[in-house]
Design a protein around this motif. Structure first.
Motif, PDB file in Angstrom:
ATOM      1  N   ALA A   5      27.755   5.327  -9.863  1.00 29.55           N
ATOM      2  CA  ALA A   5      26.563   6.158 -10.072  1.00 29.55           C
ATOM      3  C   ALA A   5      25.848   5.678 -11.318  1.00 29.55           C
ATOM      4  CB  ALA A   5      26.939   7.632 -10.222  1.00 29.55           C
ATOM      5  N   SER A   6      24.531   5.852 -11.320  1.00 29.85           N
ATOM      6  CA  SER A   6      23.726   5.523 -12.496  1.00 29.85           C
ATOM      7  C   SER A   6      22.569   6.508 -12.555  1.00 29.85           C
ATOM      8  CB  SER A   6      23.197   4.083 -12.405  1.00 29.85           C
ATOM      9  OG  SER A   6      22.463   3.741 -13.570  1.00 29.85           O
ATOM     10  N   LEU A   7      22.347   7.069 -13.731  1.00 28.59           N
ATOM     11  CA  LEU A   7      21.340   8.117 -13.850  1.00 28.59           C
ATOM     12  C   LEU A   7      20.667   8.039 -15.215  1.00 28.59           C
ATOM     13  CD1 LEU A   7      20.157  10.715 -12.480  1.00 28.59           C
ATOM     14  CD2 LEU A   7      21.978  11.999 -13.659  1.00 28.59           C
ATOM     15  N   MET A   8      19.355   8.263 -15.232  1.00 25.73           N
ATOM     16  CA  MET A   8      18.613   8.395 -16.482  1.00 25.73           C
ATOM     17  C   MET A   8      17.623   9.543 -16.356  1.00 25.73           C
ATOM     18  SD  MET A   8      15.971   5.815 -18.473  1.00 25.73           S
ATOM     19  CE  MET A   8      17.171   4.704 -19.179  1.00 25.73           C
ATOM     20  N   ARG A   9      17.490  10.306 -17.433  1.00 25.25           N
ATOM     21  CA  ARG A   9      16.493  11.372 -17.496  1.00 25.25           C
ATOM     22  C   ARG A   9      15.790  11.305 -18.848  1.00 25.25           C
ATOM     23  NH1 ARG A   9      20.150  16.039 -14.858  1.00 25.25           N
ATOM     24  NH2 ARG A   9      19.808  15.502 -12.684  1.00 25.25           N
ATOM     25  N   THR A  10      14.488  11.562 -18.843  1.00 24.70           N
ATOM     26  CA  THR A  10      13.677  11.427 -20.047  1.00 24.70           C
ATOM     27  C   THR A  10      13.019  12.750 -20.414  1.00 24.70           C
ATOM     28  OG1 THR A  10      13.267   9.103 -19.530  1.00 24.70           O
ATOM     29  CG2 THR A  10      11.766  10.140 -21.096  1.00 24.70           C
ATOM     30  N   TYR A  11      12.981  13.018 -21.720  1.00 25.11           N
ATOM     31  CA  TYR A  11      12.403  14.238 -22.273  1.00 25.11           C
ATOM     32  C   TYR A  11      11.333  13.846 -23.293  1.00 25.11           C
ATOM     33  CZ  TYR A  11      16.556  16.114 -20.073  1.00 25.11           C
ATOM     34  OH  TYR A  11      17.519  16.437 -19.150  1.00 25.11           O
ATOM     35  N   PRO A  12      10.139  13.471 -22.819  1.00 22.76           N
ATOM     36  CA  PRO A  12       9.107  12.949 -23.727  1.00 22.76           C
ATOM     37  C   PRO A  12       8.518  13.975 -24.678  1.00 22.76           C
ATOM     38  CG  PRO A  12       8.230  13.183 -21.511  1.00 22.76           C
ATOM     39  CD  PRO A  12       9.698  13.450 -21.413  1.00 22.76           C
ATOM     40  N   SER A  13       8.906  15.238 -24.558  1.00 21.17           N
ATOM     41  CA  SER A  13       8.462  16.226 -25.541  1.00 21.17           C
ATOM     42  C   SER A  13       8.942  15.847 -26.939  1.00 21.17           C
ATOM     43  CB  SER A  13       8.986  17.616 -25.169  1.00 21.17           C
ATOM     44  OG  SER A  13      10.402  17.635 -25.142  1.00 21.17           O
ATOM     45  N   ALA A  14      10.012  15.056 -27.016  1.00 19.17           N
ATOM     46  CA  ALA A  14      10.554  14.616 -28.307  1.00 19.17           C
ATOM     47  C   ALA A  14      10.232  13.144 -28.579  1.00 19.17           C
ATOM     48  CB  ALA A  14      12.064  14.840 -28.337  1.00 19.17           C
ATOM     49  N   TYR A  15       9.141  12.653 -28.017  1.00 13.60           N
ATOM     50  CA  TYR A  15       8.766  11.241 -28.141  1.00 13.60           C
ATOM     51  C   TYR A  15       8.691  10.778 -29.591  1.00 13.60           C
ATOM     52  CZ  TYR A  15       6.009   6.962 -27.474  1.00 13.60           C
ATOM     53  OH  TYR A  15       5.563   5.664 -27.484  1.00 13.60           O
ATOM     54  N   GLU A  16       8.140  11.618 -30.476  1.00 16.60           N
ATOM     55  CA  GLU A  16       7.935  11.204 -31.869  1.00 16.60           C
ATOM     56  C   GLU A  16       9.180  11.346 -32.743  1.00 16.60           C
ATOM     57  OE1 GLU A  16       4.127  12.273 -29.987  1.00 16.60           O
ATOM     58  OE2 GLU A  16       6.014  13.383 -30.250  1.00 16.60           O
ATOM     59  N   ALA A  17      10.293  11.790 -32.190  1.00 18.39           N
ATOM     60  CA  ALA A  17      11.481  12.063 -32.999  1.00 18.39           C
ATOM     61  C   ALA A  17      12.200  10.815 -33.477  1.00 18.39           C
ATOM     62  CB  ALA A  17      12.455  12.941 -32.209  1.00 18.39           C
TER      63      ALA A  17
ATOM     64  N   GLU B  82      15.338  17.353 -34.397  1.00 19.92           N
ATOM     65  CA  GLU B  82      14.709  17.399 -33.082  1.00 19.92           C
ATOM     66  C   GLU B  82      15.584  16.717 -32.031  1.00 19.92           C
ATOM     67  OE1 GLU B  82      11.785  18.198 -30.113  1.00 19.92           O
ATOM     68  OE2 GLU B  82      12.438  19.117 -31.985  1.00 19.92           O
ATOM     69  N   LEU B  83      16.172  15.592 -32.400  1.00 21.54           N
ATOM     70  CA  LEU B  83      17.072  14.902 -31.470  1.00 21.54           C
ATOM     71  C   LEU B  83      18.289  15.774 -31.148  1.00 21.54           C
ATOM     72  CD1 LEU B  83      16.998  11.290 -32.953  1.00 21.54           C
ATOM     73  CD2 LEU B  83      15.876  12.093 -30.871  1.00 21.54           C
ATOM     74  N   PHE B  84      18.806  16.424 -32.160  1.00 18.70           N
ATOM     75  CA  PHE B  84      19.946  17.322 -31.943  1.00 18.70           C
ATOM     76  C   PHE B  84      19.574  18.454 -30.994  1.00 18.70           C
ATOM     77  CE2 PHE B  84      22.465  21.072 -32.932  1.00 18.70           C
ATOM     78  CZ  PHE B  84      23.755  20.578 -32.914  1.00 18.70           C
ATOM     79  N   ARG B  85      18.366  19.013 -31.183  1.00 16.92           N
ATOM     80  CA  ARG B  85      17.922  20.122 -30.341  1.00 16.92           C
ATOM     81  C   ARG B  85      17.880  19.723 -28.871  1.00 16.92           C
ATOM     82  NH1 ARG B  85      13.722  21.764 -27.615  1.00 16.92           N
ATOM     83  NH2 ARG B  85      12.516  19.899 -28.136  1.00 16.92           N
ATOM     84  N   VAL B  86      17.258  18.582 -28.586  1.00 19.33           N
ATOM     85  CA  VAL B  86      17.129  18.126 -27.201  1.00 19.33           C
ATOM     86  C   VAL B  86      18.499  17.808 -26.609  1.00 19.33           C
ATOM     87  CG1 VAL B  86      16.168  16.340 -25.706  1.00 19.33           C
ATOM     88  CG2 VAL B  86      14.800  17.260 -27.584  1.00 19.33           C
TER      89      VAL B  86
END
Length: 319
Positions: free
Chosen positions: A170-182, A213-217
């Motif tokens: 299996a291979s999976l990636m998910r992105t959370y761009p709300s934290a792009y500037e972190a 911010e990284l910790f939060r996400v």
């Protein structure tokens, strides 16, 4: 593959005027390798040669070269063609290009190479990650962040699996761009014009990170992400023999262990000795685990990581 020079945190304490033990206390990193005479292509080529030797694959057999570096050698062209040339792979014998997902570049390139091999588009792929993470660090503004990083490289050769041998489950990636500037280096691309905006370019030329911010996400989303990777592989946590995570920091690894409930003894942890090597972090940890005898035929591996952007990545592999 790491540079020859080792820099201890206590050495940096003396250079920066900190009390003895300060940087190791705030970062958890006691040592890191730093390029002095080597450059990024030297590291990449050396790692590639080692991988080819272990796989018993000659340069002439490689028809795909994927650069999986968090930071490229230069903005243009890609890094992979230069490494292809350094390895002596003849013109026109292979495709060579880069895959950049910052710290998850190695996993992304592995998935791409495996897909091309499965589709019959490639036969033998070389994936390399080489990063000089010791450059453009915020020693004045964020010494706790700057102390996390070290240089290194690692590579892997991929071919089609024969019947009964291991495979990517299996291979999976998910992105959370709300934290792009972190987590970013703003300069170097098209965002700031070097000629018209020299002050802005210079101000954004160093790495910066918002750890909170990284910790939060991560705290909010990562445990569920790991569950989904395991579900895609058809595994339970008990099925995992070894977890090979991105070595973001010693503190981040401790947080991952607490969040996921992974047994500590099954997690490869080299962050205190090598620091965060960006994209080279996961393959370096994988290579060390292999050389230490922690990986054998049939071992079930879970590769995990986070990257700037912010993305989570996971890959389940049965060796």
């Amino acid at each position: 593959m790491v540079p020859a020079r080792v820099v201890l945190s206590e050495e940096l304490d003396r250079q920066l005027g900190f009390s003895a033990g300060h940087l190791q206390r705030i970062s958890g990193v006691c040592s890191r390798h730093v390029c002095e005479t080597e450059d990024q292509i030297d590291l990449a080529a050396a790692a590639a040669h080692l991988a080819m030797e272990k796989a018993e694959v000659a340069a002439g057999s490689i028809d795909l070269v994927l650069g999986a570096c968090g930071i490229p050698y230069q903005t243009l062209p890609a890094t992979a063609p230069l490494v292809m040339r350094r390895l002596g792979i003849p013109d026109g014998a292979a495709a060579a290009f880069d895959v950049n997902a910052t710290c998850l570049s190695f996993l992304s390139a592995l998935e791409l190479a495996a897909g091309r091999i499965a589709a019959g588009q490639s036969r033998t792929a070389l994936v390399f990650s080489a990063d000089i993470a010791s450059r453009a660090l915020p020693w004045k503004s964020q010494p706790d962040v700057a102390a996390l990083f070290g240089d290194g490289a690692a590579a892997a050769v991929l071919t089609a699996a024969s019947e009964g041998t291991g495979a990517i489950r299996a291979s999976l990636m998910r992105t959370y761009p709300s934290a792009y500037e972190a987590c970013e280096i703003g300069a170097g691309g098209t965002r700031f014009d070097f000629e018209r905006e020299p002050a802005e370019f210079a101000a954004h030329a160093a790495f910066r990170m918002d750890g909170r911010e990284l910790f939060r996400v991560t705290h909010r989303h990562f445990p569920r992400f790991v569950d989904d990777v395991l579900a895609a592989a058809g595994w339970t946590p008990a099925d995992i023999d070894l977890v090979v995570p991105h070595q973001a920091s010693p503190l981040a690894l401790e947080h991952m262990i607490e969040q996921t409930g992974m047994p500590r003894e099954r997690v490869v942890n080299i962050a205190a000795r090598f620091g965060n090597q960006i994209a080279a972090s996961i393959p370096t940890a994988l290579d060390i685990a292999w050389r230490d005898g922690r990986i054998t035929r049939g071992t079930r591996l879970l590769l995990l990581g986070t990257s700037a952007g912010v993305s989570f990545g996971g890959m389940a592999i049965e060796v």
